[in-house]
Design a protein around this motif. Structure first.
Motif, short mmCIF file in Angstrom:
data_model
loop_
_atom_site.label_atom_id
_atom_site.label_comp_id
_atom_site.label_asym_id
_atom_site.label_seq_id
_atom_site.Cartn_x
_atom_site.Cartn_y
_atom_site.Cartn_z
N UNK A 361 0.48 -1.28 0.06
CA UNK A 361 0.02 -0.28 -0.20
C UNK A 361 0.34 1.54 -0.22
N UNK A 362 1.58 1.09 0.73
CA UNK A 362 2.80 2.57 1.05
C UNK A 362 3.76 2.38 0.07
N UNK A 363 4.02 1.48 -1.40
CA UNK A 363 4.91 1.81 -2.37
C UNK A 363 3.75 2.48 -3.61
N UNK A 364 2.47 1.84 -3.64
CA UNK A 364 1.40 1.94 -4.41
C UNK A 364 1.00 3.46 -4.18
N UNK A 365 1.36 3.98 -2.69
CA UNK A 365 0.39 5.42 -2.71
C UNK A 365 1.69 6.34 -3.37
N UNK A 366 2.96 6.21 -3.25
CA UNK A 366 3.99 6.66 -3.05
C UNK A 366 4.36 6.42 -4.90
N UNK A 367 4.19 6.03 -5.43
CA UNK A 367 4.24 5.54 -7.32
C UNK A 367 3.26 6.21 -7.92
N UNK A 368 1.69 6.67 -7.24
CA UNK A 368 0.90 6.71 -7.39
C UNK A 368 1.10 8.36 -7.61
N UNK A 369 1.21 8.78 -6.60
CA UNK A 369 1.89 10.80 -6.23
C UNK A 369 3.25 11.08 -7.28
N UNK A 370 4.04 9.64 -6.97
CA UNK A 370 4.99 10.26 -8.64
C UNK A 370 4.54 10.53 -9.80
N UNK A 371 4.00 9.45 -10.62
CA UNK A 371 3.52 9.33 -11.81
C UNK A 371 2.40 10.69 -11.53
N UNK A 372 2.05 10.91 -11.03
CA UNK A 372 0.70 12.27 -10.82
C UNK A 372 1.54 13.73 -11.52
N UNK A 373 3.12 13.57 -10.30
CA UNK A 373 4.22 15.04 -10.36
C UNK A 373 3.96 14.86 -11.51
N UNK A 374 4.36 13.38 -11.95
CA UNK A 374 5.79 13.69 -13.53
C UNK A 374 4.86 13.67 -14.83
N UNK A 375 3.50 13.90 -14.51
CA UNK A 375 2.23 13.92 -15.88
C UNK A 375 2.53 12.08 -16.74
N UNK A 376 2.25 11.36 -15.36
CA UNK A 376 2.45 10.02 -15.87
C UNK A 376 0.81 9.37 -15.82
N UNK A 377 0.47 8.05 -16.47
CA UNK A 377 -1.37 7.79 -15.90
C UNK A 377 -0.64 7.47 -14.75
N UNK A 378 -1.35 8.36 -13.29
CA UNK A 378 -1.66 8.11 -12.79
C UNK A 378 -2.02 6.68 -11.48
N UNK A 379 -2.17 5.37 -12.18
CA UNK A 379 -3.04 4.54 -11.54
C UNK A 379 -2.10 3.72 -10.64
N UNK A 380 -1.04 3.95 -10.22
CA UNK A 380 -0.41 3.34 -9.19
C UNK A 380 0.23 2.07 -9.37
N UNK A 381 0.11 1.41 -10.61
CA UNK A 381 1.26 0.61 -11.11
C UNK A 381 2.73 1.36 -11.61
N UNK A 382 3.62 0.86 -11.49
CA UNK A 382 4.96 0.74 -10.97
C UNK A 382 6.03 0.39 -12.56
N UNK A 383 6.19 1.18 -13.20
CA UNK A 383 6.42 0.49 -14.89
C UNK A 383 8.18 0.92 -14.91
N UNK A 384 8.86 1.22 -15.95
CA UNK A 384 10.27 1.05 -16.34
C UNK A 384 10.29 2.42 -16.72
N UNK A 385 9.68 2.50 -17.10
CA UNK A 385 9.70 4.64 -18.07
C UNK A 385 9.27 5.32 -16.05
N UNK A 386 9.00 4.37 -15.19
CA UNK A 386 8.63 5.48 -13.72
C UNK A 386 9.38 5.58 -13.30
#
Length: 390
Positions: A361-386
């Motif tokens: 849960x903690x990693x998902x929330x952090x991923x989603x926050x960084x995706x949103x900041x970076x303009x990526x789809x903020x779906x909490x799924x970590x990818x190589x692009x992130x």
């Protein structure tokens, strides 16, 4: 599964401050002496505590099992396909017929749907076939002595002493999972004290050998943890090609109408008129589910997101739901890459917990926050692009 991630309900007998005695580490015999001394202040007879602890030994196999939980690094699709087989579905439906009258009583008395219990029974012990062969007393004292999570395991030792005093536990012969769970649905000693039920009327609670006892105790525990009778827990949905993906995740709760206005539709049937969260376990291109209030109760049983979602989904399958649409999710990260990602997220100030390669849960929330900041789809799924952008 035998994996202790469960949140334990507190008991009055466990109310003393943790600082009263050395809580972990040191010599094992000295540690046992401290447990015996503390037990007497909790109302446990000195002879009972000493008899319980006299033959307890440290078990290195328990510690190895505690540190080897790599299965939880698997993403939802892989994990669920690993756990859910046609044999398990067939056996679940056969058990539903065989114990129909027991499930009727559970649903009437505790309000817990039979398919939910069947799913736990399947995943925890394969319907009672594999209940674990670790000596439970050794396992709990070993984990209480270990300094990873003494606040979880030390109270379980005293609860087990209570069961021993009541005649419901043999410290030499009782066996179960490596983390101290006992019986067909793998309940911890505190849970047994609170929720153990004599379902077959023989005057004893026997969770290892009596199906009625095990299932009714599991049903009572789920009711105790907050299960809401007659309500769904999970429903597969379809999502539009474009939407505000930052609304996904357990942190956002909206009504069915709110979700429908954003293009979310039930894959079959209709959405329930309850508050719900949109879950995208492998991003917006993968499977999609709405999680209703009862879904949160699953985390009181087990705190692994992947396990919880798989157990909840399997319960819907046993109830007749179709196989989920896996979609075509973006490539994720392997364990080593996930650890690198967690380290980078932690360096940016996010609380991801332990760097363990598990998408919790903690990693998902952090991923989603960084995706949103970076303009990526903020779906909490970590990818190589992130990972590359970080």
């Amino acid at each position: 599964m035998g994996v202790l991630t469960r949140v334990i309900a507190g008991l009055a007998l466990c109310a003393l401050p943790l600082s009263t005695w050395a809580q972990c580490g040191g010599g094992f015999n000295a540690f046992k002496s401290g447990l015996a001394a503390e037990a007497t202040t909790r109302g446990i007879a000195k002879d009972t505590a000493n008899a319980f602890l006299s033959g307890v030994q440290q078990d290195p196999k328990v510690l190895r099992a505690d540190r080897a939980q790599g299965v939880f690094q698997r993403p939802f699709i892989d994990f669920s396909r690993r756990l859910i087989s046609q044999n398990r579905i067939d056996a679940g439906r056969a058990n539903a017929r065989k114990y129909n009258s027991i499930f009727d009583q559970i649903e009437q008395r505790y309000g817990v749907d039979r398919h939910v219990l069947l799913a736990f029974w399947a995943f925890e012990t394969d319907y009672g076939a594999f209940q674990g062969d670790f000596n439970t007393a050794n396992a709990l004292v070993t984990l209480a002595h270990d300094c990873r999570r003494p606040e979880l395991f030390r109270p379980q030792v005293f609860a087990t002493m209570e069961l021993f005093a009541q005649g419901g536990f043999d410290p030499r012969r009782t066996t179960g999972a490596w983390a101290g769970e006992i019986g067909m649905v793998q309940m911890l000693p505190q849970d047994i004290l609170i929720n153990g039920v004599d379902g077959d009327g023989d005057g004893a609670v026997r969770l290892k050998t009596s199906v009625p006892d095990a299932l009714m105790s599991g049903g009572k525990m789920l009711q105790h943890l907050g299960w809401r009778a007659g309500e769904p827990w999970l429903q597969e949905v379809t999502v539009p090609a474009q939407m505000d993906w930052s609304l996904s995740g357990l942190g956002t709760v909206m009504t069915a109408q709110d979700w429908q206005e954003r293009g979310v539709r039930a894959r079959s049937g209709s959405l329930s008129n309850l508050p719900a969260s949109l879950i995208l376990p492998q991003g917006h291109k993968g499977p999609a589910f709405l999680a209703y209030p009862n879904f949160n109760v699953y985390f009181e049983w087990n705190q692994s997101f992947t396990y919880v979602l798989t157990a909840a989904y399997f319960a819907t399958r046993l109830d007749g739901a179709q196989i989920y649409d896996a979609g075509k999710p973006d490539t994720g990260l392997d364990g080593a890459a996930m650890k690198r990602l967690q380290s980078k997220l932690q360096a940016r100030g996010h609380n991801v917990g332990k760097i363990d390669g598990i998408l919790g849960a903690g990693t998902r929330a952090a991923v989603q926050a960084e995706q949103k900041r970076l303009g990526l789809p903020a779906d909490a799924w970590p990818t190589p692009a992130l990972l590359n952008k970080l």
